[in-house]
Design a protein around this motif. Structure first.
Motif, PDB file in Angstrom:
ATOM      1  N   ALA A  83       0.834  -1.208   0.000  1.00  0.00           N
ATOM      2  CA  ALA A  83       0.000   0.000   0.000  1.00  0.00           C
ATOM      3  C   ALA A  83       0.861   1.248   0.000  1.00  0.00           C
ATOM      4  N   THR A  84       1.913   1.249   0.778  1.00  0.00           N
ATOM      5  CA  THR A  84       2.787   2.425   0.846  1.00  0.00           C
ATOM      6  C   THR A  84       3.477   2.660  -0.492  1.00  0.00           C
ATOM      7  N   SER A  85       3.930   1.634  -1.181  1.00  0.00           N
ATOM      8  CA  SER A  85       4.608   1.775  -2.472  1.00  0.00           C
ATOM      9  C   SER A  85       3.661   2.296  -3.538  1.00  0.00           C
ATOM     10  N   GLU A  86       2.416   1.774  -3.529  1.00  0.00           N
ATOM     11  CA  GLU A  86       1.449   2.261  -4.504  1.00  0.00           C
ATOM     12  C   GLU A  86       1.101   3.714  -4.266  1.00  0.00           C
ATOM     13  N   GLU A  87       0.941   4.094  -3.012  1.00  0.00           N
ATOM     14  CA  GLU A  87       0.629   5.492  -2.690  1.00  0.00           C
ATOM     15  C   GLU A  87       1.790   6.416  -3.086  1.00  0.00           C
ATOM     16  N   LEU A  88       2.997   5.947  -2.840  1.00  0.00           N
ATOM     17  CA  LEU A  88       4.161   6.753  -3.198  1.00  0.00           C
ATOM     18  C   LEU A  88       4.283   6.912  -4.709  1.00  0.00           C
ATOM     19  N   ALA A  89       4.035   5.837  -5.477  1.00  0.00           N
ATOM     20  CA  ALA A  89       4.113   5.920  -6.939  1.00  0.00           C
ATOM     21  C   ALA A  89       3.033   6.849  -7.489  1.00  0.00           C
ATOM     22  N   ARG A  90       1.801   6.722  -6.909  1.00  0.00           N
ATOM     23  CA  ARG A  90       0.724   7.593  -7.377  1.00  0.00           C
ATOM     24  C   ARG A  90       1.021   9.048  -7.066  1.00  0.00           C
ATOM     25  N   ARG A  91       1.554   9.289  -5.899  1.00  0.00           N
ATOM     26  CA  ARG A  91       1.863  10.663  -5.505  1.00  0.00           C
ATOM     27  C   ARG A  91       2.995  11.231  -6.373  1.00  0.00           C
ATOM     28  N   THR A  92       3.965  10.382  -6.672  1.00  0.00           N
ATOM     29  CA  THR A  92       5.074  10.817  -7.530  1.00  0.00           C
ATOM     30  C   THR A  92       4.595  11.165  -8.931  1.00  0.00           C
ATOM     31  N   ALA A  93       3.710  10.346  -9.469  1.00  0.00           N
ATOM     32  CA  ALA A  93       3.173  10.611 -10.808  1.00  0.00           C
ATOM     33  C   ALA A  93       2.397  11.919 -10.835  1.00  0.00           C
ATOM     34  N   GLU A  94       1.616  12.187  -9.773  1.00  0.00           N
ATOM     35  CA  GLU A  94       0.871  13.446  -9.723  1.00  0.00           C
ATOM     36  C   GLU A  94       1.815  14.646  -9.665  1.00  0.00           C
ATOM     37  N   ILE A  95       2.857  14.513  -8.880  1.00  0.00           N
ATOM     38  CA  ILE A  95       3.805  15.634  -8.763  1.00  0.00           C
ATOM     39  C   ILE A  95       4.520  15.880 -10.092  1.00  0.00           C
ATOM     40  N   MET A  96       4.936  14.804 -10.748  1.00  0.00           N
ATOM     41  CA  MET A  96       5.641  14.973 -12.010  1.00  0.00           C
ATOM     42  C   MET A  96       4.725  15.556 -13.081  1.00  0.00           C
ATOM     43  N   HIS A  97       3.451  15.126 -13.085  1.00  0.00           N
ATOM     44  CA  HIS A  97       2.510  15.683 -14.049  1.00  0.00           C
ATOM     45  C   HIS A  97       2.272  17.169 -13.791  1.00  0.00           C
ATOM     46  N   GLU A  98       2.115  17.499 -12.514  1.00  0.00           N
ATOM     47  CA  GLU A  98       1.912  18.907 -12.171  1.00  0.00           C
ATOM     48  C   GLU A  98       3.155  19.739 -12.528  1.00  0.00           C
ATOM     49  N   LEU A  99       4.328  19.179 -12.292  1.00  0.00           N
ATOM     50  CA  LEU A  99       5.561  19.875 -12.654  1.00  0.00           C
ATOM     51  C   LEU A  99       5.633  20.097 -14.163  1.00  0.00           C
ATOM     52  N   LEU A 100       5.240  19.072 -14.949  1.00  0.00           N
ATOM     53  CA  LEU A 100       5.293  19.180 -16.403  1.00  0.00           C
ATOM     54  C   LEU A 100       4.320  20.235 -16.916  1.00  0.00           C
ATOM     55  N   VAL A 101       3.097  20.244 -16.357  1.00  0.00           N
ATOM     56  CA  VAL A 101       2.083  21.206 -16.812  1.00  0.00           C
ATOM     57  C   VAL A 101       2.501  22.632 -16.457  1.00  0.00           C
ATOM     58  N   GLN A 102       2.921  22.831 -15.225  1.00  0.00           N
ATOM     59  CA  GLN A 102       3.332  24.182 -14.822  1.00  0.00           C
ATOM     60  C   GLN A 102       4.568  24.659 -15.589  1.00  0.00           C
ATOM     61  N   SER A 103       5.486  23.744 -15.846  1.00  0.00           N
ATOM     62  CA  SER A 103       6.664  24.117 -16.629  1.00  0.00           C
ATOM     63  C   SER A 103       6.264  24.506 -18.046  1.00  0.00           C
ATOM     64  N   GLY A 104       5.293  23.799 -18.629  1.00  0.00           N
ATOM     65  CA  GLY A 104       4.811  24.150 -19.958  1.00  0.00           C
ATOM     66  C   GLY A 104       4.180  25.530 -19.989  1.00  0.00           C
ATOM     67  N   PHE A 105       3.351  25.842 -18.966  1.00  0.00           N
ATOM     68  CA  PHE A 105       2.758  27.185 -18.890  1.00  0.00           C
ATOM     69  C   PHE A 105       3.846  28.261 -18.735  1.00  0.00           C
ATOM     70  N   ALA A 106       4.825  27.972 -17.875  1.00  0.00           N
ATOM     71  CA  ALA A 106       5.911  28.944 -17.666  1.00  0.00           C
ATOM     72  C   ALA A 106       6.724  29.156 -18.939  1.00  0.00           C
ATOM     73  N   LEU A 107       6.996  28.053 -19.648  1.00  0.00           N
ATOM     74  CA  LEU A 107       7.753  28.167 -20.898  1.00  0.00           C
ATOM     75  C   LEU A 107       6.975  28.968 -21.937  1.00  0.00           C
ATOM     76  N   THR A 108       5.655  28.719 -22.022  1.00  0.00           N
ATOM     77  CA  THR A 108       4.836  29.471 -22.978  1.00  0.00           C
ATOM     78  C   THR A 108       4.809  30.955 -22.645  1.00  0.00           C
ATOM     79  N   PHE A 109       4.657  31.270 -21.366  1.00  0.00           N
ATOM     80  CA  PHE A 109       4.629  32.678 -20.948  1.00  0.00           C
ATOM     81  C   PHE A 109       5.968  33.360 -21.250  1.00  0.00           C
ATOM     82  N   MET A 110       7.057  32.701 -20.899  1.00  0.00           N
ATOM     83  CA  MET A 110       8.365  33.302 -21.148  1.00  0.00           C
ATOM     84  C   MET A 110       8.673  33.385 -22.648  1.00  0.00           C
ATOM     85  N   LEU A 111       8.112  32.446 -23.450  1.00  0.00           N
ATOM     86  CA  LEU A 111       8.300  32.533 -24.895  1.00  0.00           C
ATOM     87  C   LEU A 111       7.644  33.802 -25.446  1.00  0.00           C
TER      88      LEU A 111
END
Length: 416
Positions: A83-111
């Motif tokens: 249970a702990t490993s699955e929760e950690l993997a799910r949480r990691t995926a959410e963080i990485m997705h959020e990082l990717l989306v926010q980075s894309g918005f930041a890159l578009t704005f700075m472009l």
């Protein structure tokens, strides 16, 4: 064309912005920023994902039990680990997705910001080009005195502006010389025509004209025609020389000089002037007939502007890789600041026009034009005792041409 047709054509073929240098520089700035920003985000994303996905350290479930509980079975440990490993993997995926989306918005704005800033910076950098374009569009043959006078650091654009200013200076001098030449030529051509007309009118108005008077008047008219023909021939030679040479062939400058000296011996005897030849081999490249006219004009100038019982020294040699002819003559003193004047068409020393004396004032102008057409150099210096020395150095048929060394007493060097 109807309104509907024009609207349809505009919709079918939308008007694209003109591909100016400013637009291309802005797009280049934006593309470079996009490439570098995307690369930076990709590297950051990979590093973060590697750091988050590393094997975690020991948690509470892996801690060894106390000695008191060592004999008690723990059946819930594997389930808790899963249970702990699955929760950690799910949480990691959410963080990485959020990082990717926010980075894309930041890159578009700075472009967008980089494109706007690139447009502004490119405009500031290209302002000197706008000044050059506006000035070049406004300048005409009557306003060549205008200059850019660009200010700022000594970069490529400043250098371009200074080069453009120097070009305008040369054009202004060329146009001024052309206007002066046309005015002088029209004046000189008008003189023999007016003389011919006056002679004819005088003879026709004389009721007691005889055969002898008519013959004399016609002879004088023919003499004026010969003078006009010589002037036109000189103008044509000057124009041909200024147009350059298409075919260059080797010719013997020494032999050519000897032939010209021989053809001018009678003139020298009439003026009680002695030739002092010093002929050495000199093989030059160019147009032989034009070079012959150059040597002829040099000798004629030395004979006409000489003193009684004077001399003309003519020397040919090969020096510093160039075939050189030097003509030195005795005569009146020539001021150092008058060298440029005597090379101008229809000009003599002082204020006396050439048409008032011998010749037409085109001799040295033709010499300079022929030398320029041959890529030759002219070096002129006045003699302290009076007279002038003129040296013309032609390119030779062997090896690269090198400019001749200046005379130690040289006053003015006219290198073309």
């Amino acid at each position: 064309m109807s309104v509907t047709t024009r609207l349809t054509s505009r919709i079918a073929r939308p008007h694209l912005p003109r591909r100016t240098v400013r637009l291309r520089m802005t797009m280049l700035y934006g593309a470079l920023f996009l490439a570098s920003g995307a690369s930076l985000l990709a590297i950051t994303y990979a590093l973060v994902r590697h750091a988050v996905g590393a094997p975690p350290g020991k948690d509470a479930s892996d801690v060894p039990p106390d000695d008191a509980d060592a004999l008690t079975p723990r059946t819930d440990v594997p389930a808790r680990k899963v249970a702990t490993s699955e929760e950690l993997a799910r949480r990691t995926a959410e963080i990485m997705h959020e990082l990717l989306v926010q980075s894309g918005f930041a890159l578009t704005f700075m472009l967008v910001v980089s494109i706007v800033l690139g447009w502004i910076v490119a405009g500031r950098m290209l302002d000197p080009l706008k000044t050059i374009t506006a000035t070049a569009r406004d300048i005409s043959a009557t306003s060549l005195h205008q200059r850019l006078d660009l200010e700022g650091p000594g970069d490529e654009l400043k250098e371009l502006g200074d080069t453009f200013d120097s070009l305008l200076g040369r054009l202004e001098a060329s146009f001024e010389a052309q206007r002066r030449f046309v005015a002088n030529a029209s004046h000189e051509l008008r003189t023999p025509l007016a003389r011919q007309r006056a002679l004819g009118q005088v003879v026709l108005s004389d009721p007691d004209a005889t055969v002898e008077s008519l013959r004399s008047a016609h002879e004088r008219i023919l003499a004026a025609g010969v003078q006009q023909e010589q002037l036109i021939e000189g103008l044509l030679t000057l124009a041909k020389s200024q147009g350059g040479i298409d075919v260059r062939e080797p010719f013997d400058l020494a032999r050519l000089t000897v032939e010209v000296i021989y053809s001018r011996r009678a003139e020298a005897q009439y003026r009680t002037v002695t030739f002092l030849p010093s002929i050495s081999p000199a093989l030059a490249m160019g147009h032989r007939n034009l070079a012959e006219r150059l040597v002829t004009n040099l000798l004629d100038n030395a004979l006409r502007h000489n003193s009684s019982h004077g001399w003309v020294e003519v020397a040919t040699k090969t020096e510093s890789g160039r075939a050189t002819i030097t003509v030195t003559n005795t005569g009146p003193l020539v001021p150092r600041d008058a060298i440029d004047q005597i090379f101008q068409p229809f000009q003599r020393l002082g204020t006396v026009r050439a048409a008032r004396a011998e010749g037409h004032g085109l001799g040295l102008s033709i010499v300079e034009a022929i030398a320029y057409a041959h890529d030759a150099t002219i070096t002129t210096w006045p003699r302290p005792e009076g007279g002038l020395s003129i040296s013309v150095a032609f390119p030779t048929a062997h090896g690269p041409a090198k400019p001749p060394q200046s005379h130690p007493d040289q006053a003015t060097a006219r290198s073309r």
